[in-house]
Design an enzyme around this catalytic site. Structure first.
Site, PDB file in Angstrom:
ATOM      1  N   HIS A 119       0.871  -1.178   0.000  1.00 32.82           N
ATOM      2  CA  HIS A 119       0.000   0.000   0.000  1.00 32.82           C
ATOM      3  C   HIS A 119       0.911   1.232   0.000  1.00 32.82           C
ATOM      4  CE1 HIS A 119      -2.837   2.910   1.800  1.00 32.82           C
ATOM      5  NE2 HIS A 119      -3.815   2.094   1.448  1.00 32.82           N
ATOM      6  N   ASP A 196       3.129  -4.517   7.929  1.00 30.47           N
ATOM      7  CA  ASP A 196       1.913  -3.727   7.780  1.00 30.47           C
ATOM      8  C   ASP A 196       0.751  -4.716   7.907  1.00 30.47           C
ATOM      9  OD1 ASP A 196      -0.394  -2.599   6.817  1.00 30.47           O
ATOM     10  OD2 ASP A 196       0.492  -1.792   4.992  1.00 30.47           O
ATOM     11  N   GLN A 199      -4.446  -5.358   6.823  1.00 29.40           N
ATOM     12  CA  GLN A 199      -5.404  -6.333   6.298  1.00 29.40           C
ATOM     13  C   GLN A 199      -5.240  -7.701   6.950  1.00 29.40           C
ATOM     14  OE1 GLN A 199      -7.850  -5.505   4.314  1.00 29.40           O
ATOM     15  NE2 GLN A 199      -7.136  -3.451   3.799  1.00 29.40           N
ATOM     16  N   LYS A 222     -10.535  -0.973  10.381  1.00 30.32           N
ATOM     17  CA  LYS A 222     -10.689  -2.142   9.509  1.00 30.32           C
ATOM     18  C   LYS A 222     -11.009  -3.395  10.322  1.00 30.32           C
ATOM     19  CE  LYS A 222      -7.357  -0.307   6.200  1.00 30.32           C
ATOM     20  NZ  LYS A 222      -8.081   0.015   4.977  1.00 30.32           N
ATOM     21  N   CYS A 360      -4.822   2.479  -3.675  1.00 28.20           N
ATOM     22  CA  CYS A 360      -3.563   2.981  -3.071  1.00 28.20           C
ATOM     23  C   CYS A 360      -2.416   2.001  -3.278  1.00 28.20           C
ATOM     24  CB  CYS A 360      -3.726   3.292  -1.587  1.00 28.20           C
ATOM     25  SG  CYS A 360      -4.941   4.539  -1.249  1.00 28.20           S
TER      26      CYS A 360
HETATM   27  N1  PMP Z   1      -1.813  -0.836   4.503  1.00 20.70           N
HETATM   28  C1  PMP Z   1      -2.756  -1.591   3.946  1.00 20.70           C
HETATM   29  C2  PMP Z   1      -2.395  -2.972   3.466  1.00 20.70           C
HETATM   30  C3  PMP Z   1      -4.062  -1.109   3.832  1.00 20.70           C
HETATM   31  O1  PMP Z   1      -5.004  -1.862   3.280  1.00 20.70           O
HETATM   32  C4  PMP Z   1      -4.358   0.190   4.307  1.00 20.70           C
HETATM   33  C5  PMP Z   1      -5.754   0.772   4.183  1.00 20.70           C
HETATM   34  N2  PMP Z   1      -6.349   0.573   2.941  1.00 20.70           N
HETATM   35  C6  PMP Z   1      -3.341   0.925   4.903  1.00 20.70           C
HETATM   36  C7  PMP Z   1      -2.077   0.383   4.984  1.00 20.70           C
HETATM   37  C8  PMP Z   1      -3.581   2.300   5.451  1.00 20.70           C
HETATM   38  O2  PMP Z   1      -4.458   2.250   6.529  1.00 20.70           O
HETATM   39  P1  PMP Z   1      -5.056   3.570   7.174  1.00 20.70           P
HETATM   40  O3  PMP Z   1      -5.594   4.392   6.042  1.00 20.70           O
HETATM   41  O4  PMP Z   1      -6.131   3.078   8.083  1.00 20.70           O
HETATM   42  O5  PMP Z   1      -3.950   4.257   7.890  1.00 20.70           O
END
Ligand code: PMP
Length: 402
Positions: A119, A196, A199, A222, A360
């Site tokens: 991401h 990270d 997910q 999430k 993203c």
């Molecule tokens: N890493 C991953 C794998 C994600 O899916 C996301 C959210 N789509 C993020 C980071 C960022 O998370 P947040 O916007 O809640 O900070």
């Protein structure tokens, strides 16, 4: 299942006169009533600033806040409660590490290894840190199916590598990465690893001591908790080595104009007034997940994934992006040559919420040479009946698009 769905009022709503089918859970999950009630109760009965008041409300709120830290500790099996730092979310957790780790450990010519399926929030903070210090970013490639190339990963590590940062689960491909093997291999060269877990946390059980990662980052929103709260787990030894990320109240021991000494863990990294109500909401969300059981959640979502994949395979012109054998309930796809946005808009008119675009993860789109995907992602409250509605809707819109 009825008992679970009943806790989410929003799942009973209609959009454009159609029952809502919410398949955008990888972006954010809905919140059970217990979480919403916790937030309301906090503001009605307990609102006060924590850690510094000499009065009842402040002391009670502080105890509840610190109780949540212990709950997160036990949820991910961290060794110490002070290894849990509350942040605004995954993005802030990664930025904290990239900034503090970068300041302390990165030098010109050093290298940070990430994967090609990250991401943006696990790419850009490292680019910023590298730019500041003249370090380089190295990227682990992945296969057409969406499986990380472990051999290539091994080749990337060398005496310049300072840290490895990879996701537990890809938000676009659904691939579950072999993080335990990655940590083990990196540790054999004394290289720390950040995971990270945005997910990973709500779909598969996380035991940070078993994984042995140095950092694990995730977002509350999430995993059925409110927006605005997240977690950085870090091993005590390494967190103690890092300089503070932000300066302000809470994170200090003593301040004079000449010199400031910093508070101990975890407060060193929690400058300013935290989002107390949201942290208590996270506590309620963990209770919600624990009541069902993470293994039951994983099993249910896997059943939905298998069922949906089977049904969707019958759709003319469908192309799946991300077919790793080990994956969570994220389905990215394209219909013929139609633009993902058109598919998403037509599904929306039928009451079905999916995500379209690059999610993203622009480098993933570049890897496949596509502008984006349509992404359906499931949570514990989704049903096979909803999958049927979704698949029928896709069958209806295919002739409109081709
Ligand atoms: N890493 C991953 C794998 C994600 O899916 C996301 C959210 N789509 C993020 C980071 C960022 O998370 P947040 O916007 O809640 O900070």
């Amino acid at each position: 299942m009825e008992n679970i769905r009943e806790q989410f009022d929003i799942l009973n709503s209609t959009v454009y006169g159609k029952p809502l089918v919410y398949f955008d859970n990888a972006a954010t999950t809905q919140k059970p009533r217990s979480v919403v009630d916790t937030l309301t109760r906090y503001y009605i009965t307990l609102n006060s600033n924590i850690h510094r008041g000499a009065h009842y409300l402040s002391n009670t709120a502080t105890e509840a806040y610190e109780q949540c830290r212990r709950k997160v500790q036990s949820f991910i099996n961290a060794k110490h409660a002070h290894e849990i730092v509350f942040t605004r979310g995954t993005t802030e957790s990664i930025n904290l590490v990239a900034s503090s780790f970068g300041k302390r450990f990165l030098n010109s010519g050093d290298e940070i290894v990430i994967s090609g399926m990250e991401h943006h929030s696990n790419i850009v903070p490292w680019q910023l840190a590298c730019q500041e210090k003249g370090a380089k970013l190295k990227v682990i490639p992945f296969s057409e199916q969406g499986v990380l190339d472990f051999e290539a990963f091994k080749q990337l590590l060398n005496e310049h590598t300072k840290l490895v940062a990879v996701n537990h689960v890809s938000n676009t491909l659904g691939s579950i990465n072999p993080i335990k093997d990655i940590v083990q291999y990196a540790h054999s060269f004394n290289i720390p690893v950040l995971i990270d877990g945005a997910q990973g946390i709500s779909h598969i059980g996380v035991d940070v001591q078993d994984i042995d990662c140095d950092f694990y980052c995730f977002s509350g929103h999430k995993m059925y908790a409110p927006m605005g709260v997240g977690v950085l787990y870090g091993k005590e030894e390494i967190l103690n080595e890092l300089p503070p990320y932000q300066g302000g109240g809470e994170m200090i021991k003593d301040v004079t104009f000449e010199k400031t000494t910093y508070n101990e863990l975890p407060f060193k990294f929690e400058a300013g007034t935290p989002s107390v109500g949201d942290v208590l909401g996270l506590d309620a969300a963990i209770d919600f997940m624990n009541t069902i059981g993470i293994n039951n959640i994983a099993q249910h979502e896997d059943m939905l994934l298998q069922y949906a994949m089977q049904q969707m395979q019958q759709i003319e012109g469908i192309r799946f992006i991300g077919t790793a054998p080990n994956k969570t309930s994220v389905i990215s796809f394209l219909l013929g040559t139609s633009h993902p946005y058109d598919v998403g808009t037509l599904l929306d008119k039928l009451g079905i919420a999916v995500r379209t675009g690059h999610h993203c993860t622009q480098p993933i789109m570049e890897r496949y040479g596509i502008p984006g995907t349509v992404r359906a992602s499931f949570a514990v409250y989704n049903t096979t009946q909803e999958v049927d509605i979704f698949v029928n809707a896709l069958k209806r819109i295919v002739p409109m698009l081709m």
